[in-house]
Design a protein around this motif. Structure first.
Motif, PDB file in Angstrom:
ATOM      1  N   PRO A 220       0.743  -0.945  -0.441  1.00 46.92           N
ATOM      2  CA  PRO A 220       0.461  -0.100  -0.417  1.00 46.92           C
ATOM      3  C   PRO A 220       1.287   1.526   0.060  1.00 46.92           C
ATOM      4  N   LEU A 221       1.985   1.120   0.794  1.00 48.60           N
ATOM      5  CA  LEU A 221       2.894   2.252   0.531  1.00 48.60           C
ATOM      6  C   LEU A 221       3.257   2.552  -0.830  1.00 48.60           C
ATOM      7  N   LYS A 222       3.656   1.610  -1.442  1.00 46.50           N
ATOM      8  CA  LYS A 222       4.394   1.896  -2.935  1.00 46.50           C
ATOM      9  C   LYS A 222       3.033   2.468  -3.734  1.00 46.50           C
ATOM     10  N   GLN A 223       1.629   1.981  -3.869  1.00 44.51           N
ATOM     11  CA  GLN A 223       0.410   2.352  -4.111  1.00 44.51           C
ATOM     12  C   GLN A 223       0.392   3.510  -3.685  1.00 44.51           C
ATOM     13  N   GLN A 224       0.709   4.194  -2.774  1.00 46.46           N
ATOM     14  CA  GLN A 224       0.583   5.950  -1.986  1.00 46.46           C
ATOM     15  C   GLN A 224       1.534   6.470  -2.587  1.00 46.46           C
ATOM     16  N   GLN A 225       3.311   6.002  -3.039  1.00 43.44           N
ATOM     17  CA  GLN A 225       4.261   6.845  -3.617  1.00 43.44           C
ATOM     18  C   GLN A 225       3.907   7.072  -4.883  1.00 43.44           C
ATOM     19  N   ILE A 226       3.230   6.332  -5.685  1.00 45.79           N
ATOM     20  CA  ILE A 226       3.051   6.273  -6.963  1.00 45.79           C
ATOM     21  C   ILE A 226       1.711   7.403  -7.624  1.00 45.79           C
ATOM     22  N   CYS A 227       1.009   7.396  -6.353  1.00 46.78           N
ATOM     23  CA  CYS A 227      -0.595   8.131  -6.754  1.00 46.78           C
ATOM     24  C   CYS A 227       0.030   9.662  -5.821  1.00 46.78           C
ATOM     25  N   LEU A 228       1.103   9.720  -5.086  1.00 43.27           N
ATOM     26  CA  LEU A 228       1.248  10.620  -4.548  1.00 43.27           C
ATOM     27  C   LEU A 228       2.225  11.971  -6.036  1.00 43.27           C
ATOM     28  N   LEU A 229       3.118  10.775  -6.689  1.00 40.44           N
ATOM     29  CA  LEU A 229       3.394  11.648  -7.496  1.00 40.44           C
ATOM     30  C   LEU A 229       2.868  12.430  -8.981  1.00 40.44           C
ATOM     31  N   TYR A 230       1.594  10.647  -9.004  1.00 44.80           N
ATOM     32  CA  TYR A 230       1.160  10.855 -10.726  1.00 44.80           C
ATOM     33  C   TYR A 230       0.063  12.624  -9.733  1.00 44.80           C
ATOM     34  N   THR A 231      -0.645  13.163  -8.488  1.00 47.79           N
ATOM     35  CA  THR A 231      -0.795  14.152  -8.686  1.00 47.79           C
ATOM     36  C   THR A 231      -0.520  15.191  -7.795  1.00 47.79           C
ATOM     37  N   SER A 232       1.389  15.351  -7.794  1.00 50.05           N
ATOM     38  CA  SER A 232       2.107  15.888  -7.304  1.00 50.05           C
ATOM     39  C   SER A 232       1.839  17.656  -8.695  1.00 50.05           C
ATOM     40  N   PRO A 233       1.793  18.929  -7.712  1.00 56.77           N
ATOM     41  CA  PRO A 233       1.503  20.129  -9.622  1.00 56.77           C
ATOM     42  C   PRO A 233       2.643  20.300 -10.180  1.00 56.77           C
ATOM     43  N   SER A 234       3.760  19.737  -9.434  1.00 61.14           N
ATOM     44  CA  SER A 234       4.762  20.350 -10.199  1.00 61.14           C
ATOM     45  C   SER A 234       5.172  19.590 -11.411  1.00 61.14           C
ATOM     46  N   PRO A 235       5.054  18.048 -12.062  1.00 56.07           N
ATOM     47  CA  PRO A 235       5.001  17.975 -12.591  1.00 56.07           C
ATOM     48  C   PRO A 235       4.096  18.250 -14.020  1.00 56.07           C
ATOM     49  N   ARG A 236       2.263  18.163 -13.439  1.00 52.59           N
ATOM     50  CA  ARG A 236       1.848  18.275 -13.987  1.00 52.59           C
ATOM     51  C   ARG A 236       1.489  20.248 -14.809  1.00 52.59           C
ATOM     52  N   ASP A 237       1.887  20.809 -13.928  1.00 52.55           N
ATOM     53  CA  ASP A 237       1.842  22.114 -14.610  1.00 52.55           C
ATOM     54  C   ASP A 237       2.579  22.254 -15.819  1.00 52.55           C
ATOM     55  N   ARG A 238       3.827  21.622 -15.700  1.00 46.80           N
ATOM     56  CA  ARG A 238       5.078  21.658 -17.209  1.00 46.80           C
ATOM     57  C   ARG A 238       4.504  20.884 -17.654  1.00 46.80           C
ATOM     58  N   THR A 239       3.069  21.820 -17.677  1.00 47.57           N
ATOM     59  CA  THR A 239       2.857  20.189 -19.537  1.00 47.57           C
ATOM     60  C   THR A 239       2.831  20.385 -20.024  1.00 47.57           C
TER      61      THR A 239
END
Length: 329
Positions: free
Chosen positions: A307-326
């Motif tokens: 579950p901690l690994k799944q949470q890590q992936i979700c945290l990365l996906y929802t991070s504003p840092s990569p998304r707002d650079r698309t």
């Protein structure tokens, strides 16, 4: 029209410490799961280090080269590709909040700040966990354009939260090794691994009961002239390829080590290990309920880890840092 992210993974320093490769491989596994459509480019982080601190590791006469007592610092001549890569985000995994890392790789991170490219510190942490180290990071990180920090342990999260607007508590990247590499089975009768690199442990190893099993020894440092103590025992592996080590750690019965990431690799591939270390970096085992490995031979409870690994992936996906650079091209 939005296009997929271009992500630079800033990794390297394998010969100096092969455990850095475990971190880089794990970080790539996380990124590819969180952003399956992204273009991921591996860029080296050892360039500046080799022009400065890396020279200090050459302390003996080696193939005719003179002994170096204190190497000159030529970091001003060094170029790394991450400084000029046309990307939307640079991901920096591992012990990137340490004094030596900032003294060397800080040059590239400041170039990225000038180009207004955000940085994601992924499964990151410091070296010594001291107040001075935290203050040094506070001053340095303030110079970056934009950054997010996914901490590898609770202590890093607590220490860095006051001055990191985008911070989450996560786990170490190397816990994702099985998602990116499956080692081969080895045709060796039951064996244990001893992995000791600290001088005090090499000269006076802890007592281990191998029960007549074969013992294979590994060392994580292949940079420059190899320590003679590393070469004096049979069945010793020293390699510049992380896959050789991972195969041993996956197939061993028990791994005994003073290296945090040798211990982690054994545990995450389902084996038992015992860690002989007083380093605060071992805090990362608390995050997955495996800190007993510091006291006794232990294994990893995968029902806690998954579950901690799944949470890590979700945290990365929802991070504003990569998304707002698309970018729209």
């Amino acid at each position: 029209m939005k296009t997929p992210l271009n992500i630079a993974l800033y990794v390297g320093l394998w010969p100096h410490n092969i455990g850095n490769a475990f971190l880089g491989l794990g970080a790539e596994a996380i990124i590819r799961q969180a952003f399956p459509d992204a273009a991921v480019f591996r860029t080296g982080c050892a360039g500046h280090w080799m022009f400065s601190h890396g020279q200090d590791h050459i302390k003996k006469n080696f193939f005719g080269y003179p002994k170096i007592k204190k190497a000159p610092d030529y970091i001003h001549n060094s170029l790394e590709l991450a400084q000029v890569a046309d990307v939307d985000l640079v991901v920096v995994p591992g012990m990137c909040l340490a004094k030596e890392f900032i003294a060397t790789s800080g040059k590239t991170l400041l170039h990225l700040a000038q180009r207004k490219i955000p940085v994601l510190f992924l499964g990151a942490g410091p070296d010594r966990y001291t107040a001075d180290e935290t203050q040094m990071n506070n001053e340095f990180l303030a110079k970056l354009h934009k950054f997010a920090l996914l901490a590898r342990d609770h202590e890093t999260f607590v220490n860095f939260q006051p001055f990191c607007p985008l911070i989450e508590e996560g786990i170490d990247c190397a816990f994702f090794l099985p998602e990116i590499y499956t080692p081969p089975h080895l045709q060796i009768t039951p064996f244990d691994v001893e992995n000791f690199d600290l001088a005090k442990n090499l000269h006076n190893k802890p007592k281990m009961n191998h029960q007549d099993k074969i013992v294979i020894r590994t060392h994580h440092n292949a940079w420059g002239p190899i320590e003679r103590l590393f070469l004096k025992e049979e069945n010793t592996l020293i390699s510049d390829m992380p896959y050789d080590y991972l195969a041993l750690y996956k197939n061993a019965d028990i791994v005994y080590t003073d290296r945090v990431h040798a211990c982690l690799a054994a545990l995450v591939y389902g084996n038992k290990a015992k860690l002989y270390s007083t380093s605060p970096r071992a805090n990362l085992f608390k995050s997955v309920g495996a800190d007993t490995v510091l006291r006794q031979v232990s294994s990893l409870d995968m029902s806690i880890l998954q579950p901690l690994k799944q949470q890590q992936i979700c945290l990365l996906y929802t991070s504003p840092s990569p998304r707002d650079r698309t970018r729209s091209r």
